[in-house]
Design a protein around this motif. Structure first.
Motif, mmCIF file in Angstrom:
data_model
loop_
_atom_site.group_PDB
_atom_site.id
_atom_site.type_symbol
_atom_site.label_atom_id
_atom_site.label_comp_id
_atom_site.label_asym_id
_atom_site.label_seq_id
_atom_site.Cartn_x
_atom_site.Cartn_y
_atom_site.Cartn_z
ATOM 1 N N ASP A 40 -0.738 4.091 0.937
ATOM 2 C CA ASP A 40 -1.593 4.938 1.775
ATOM 3 C C ASP A 40 -0.908 5.178 3.120
ATOM 4 O O ASP A 40 -0.864 4.289 3.974
ATOM 5 N N ASP A 41 -0.379 6.371 3.312
ATOM 6 C CA ASP A 41 0.357 6.676 4.538
ATOM 7 C C ASP A 41 -0.517 6.659 5.784
ATOM 8 O O ASP A 41 0.005 6.629 6.904
ATOM 9 N N THR A 42 -1.833 6.685 5.598
ATOM 10 C CA THR A 42 -2.717 6.625 6.767
ATOM 11 C C THR A 42 -2.856 5.200 7.287
ATOM 12 O O THR A 42 -3.458 4.983 8.343
ATOM 13 N N LEU A 43 -2.314 4.236 6.534
ATOM 14 C CA LEU A 43 -2.341 2.828 6.946
ATOM 15 C C LEU A 43 -0.900 2.311 6.967
ATOM 16 O O LEU A 43 -0.508 1.478 6.144
ATOM 17 N N PRO A 44 -0.080 2.785 7.902
ATOM 18 C CA PRO A 44 1.348 2.445 7.882
ATOM 19 C C PRO A 44 1.637 0.955 8.024
ATOM 20 O O PRO A 44 2.668 0.481 7.545
ATOM 21 N N CYS A 66 2.138 -0.485 4.617
ATOM 22 C CA CYS A 66 3.136 0.139 3.739
ATOM 23 C C CYS A 66 4.485 -0.579 3.833
ATOM 24 O O CYS A 66 5.528 0.032 4.090
ATOM 25 N N SER A 88 0.836 -1.203 0.000
ATOM 26 C CA SER A 88 0.000 0.000 0.000
ATOM 27 C C SER A 88 0.870 1.252 0.000
ATOM 28 O O SER A 88 1.954 1.278 0.590
#
Length: 229
Positions: free
Chosen positions: A22-26, A29, A20
């Motif tokens: 998406d930095d809001t879901l570390p 990542c 991912s």
């Protein structure tokens, strides 16, 4: 606590398309690693596709880690896939000063120390039930299913050159299961039309409509055909 992985760069190549951004879901990542005592599992997901690889690896004590996207860049730079080598992957548990612990990757000459990301690893999705359910389900495809073409393009990274992919689905709304050899599995969720009511009709073709629109084009031409001399 060390394991020898003969093709860690290959695993990174297989899983990288599914990480991912998406930095809001570390916790998504990066690549999640789990050593169980008999195998090393590696997996990555952005919730649309989910990729899982395994390698046999004796490990006296189980552990979990997550290699972030930034650390994977450093790993690829030092140990590129075009230079295969047996790599030793060592996990060091965290302490008060560093609760996340460390991973050390070495080829005997060079070594790279990375954060084990234990805090993020604990938040990684429970992957076993998802893959177990998909494997247990019998193939069943009696209606049309839409798949995002960009996500389908991720799967060639899972296979070696000329290696075929095996796929099946348990039906509409169920993930497409992808297998490459005995040690790689993947899942891809279909496009949900009920959540996209504005999808143009041309993108929602069913079999009956396709048969009608293509009937004339696919009907063999009548009359004599020229023959080659």
């Amino acid at each position: 606590m060390s394991v020898t992985v003969t093709d860690l760069p290959t695993i990174v190549r297989q899983l990288s398309p599914h990480i991912s951004r998406d930095d809001t879901l570390p916790s998504l990542c990066g690549i999640y690693l789990e050593a169980t005592g008999t195998h090393l599992f590696a997996t990555a997901t952005d919730r649309y596709t989910f990729a899982l690889a395994r390698r046999e690896a004796a490990e006296p004590e189980p552990w979990k880690a997550l290699i972030t996207h930034a650390d994977l860049t450093a790993l690829r730079a030092l140990f590129p896939a075009r230079r295969p080598a047996d790599l030793t992957l060592t996990h060091s548990r965290g302490c008060t000063r560093n609760p996340d612990g460390w991973l050390t990757v070495s080829d005997g000459t060079r070594s790279l120390r990375l954060s084990a990301g234990a805090t993020l690893a604990r938040k990684f999705p429970k992957w076993r039930p998802l893959f177990a359910d998909a494997l247990a389900a019998e193939p069943h495809q009696d209606t049309e299913t839409l798949y995002n073409a960009a996500f389908l393009a991720r799967w060639p990274k899972a296979a070696e050159r000329h290696q075929p992919l095996t796929t099946w689905s348990a039906g509409p709304g169920k993930p497409l299961l992808v297998a490459a050899g005995p040690d790689f599995l993947g899942l891809q969720m279909p496009v949900r039309l009920d959540r996209q009511p504005d999808t143009p009709a041309r993108e929602r073709q069913d079999r009956a409509a396709l048969r009608t629109t293509w009937a004339d084009s696919l009907t063999p031409a009548t009359g004599r055909r020229l023959k080659a001399a």
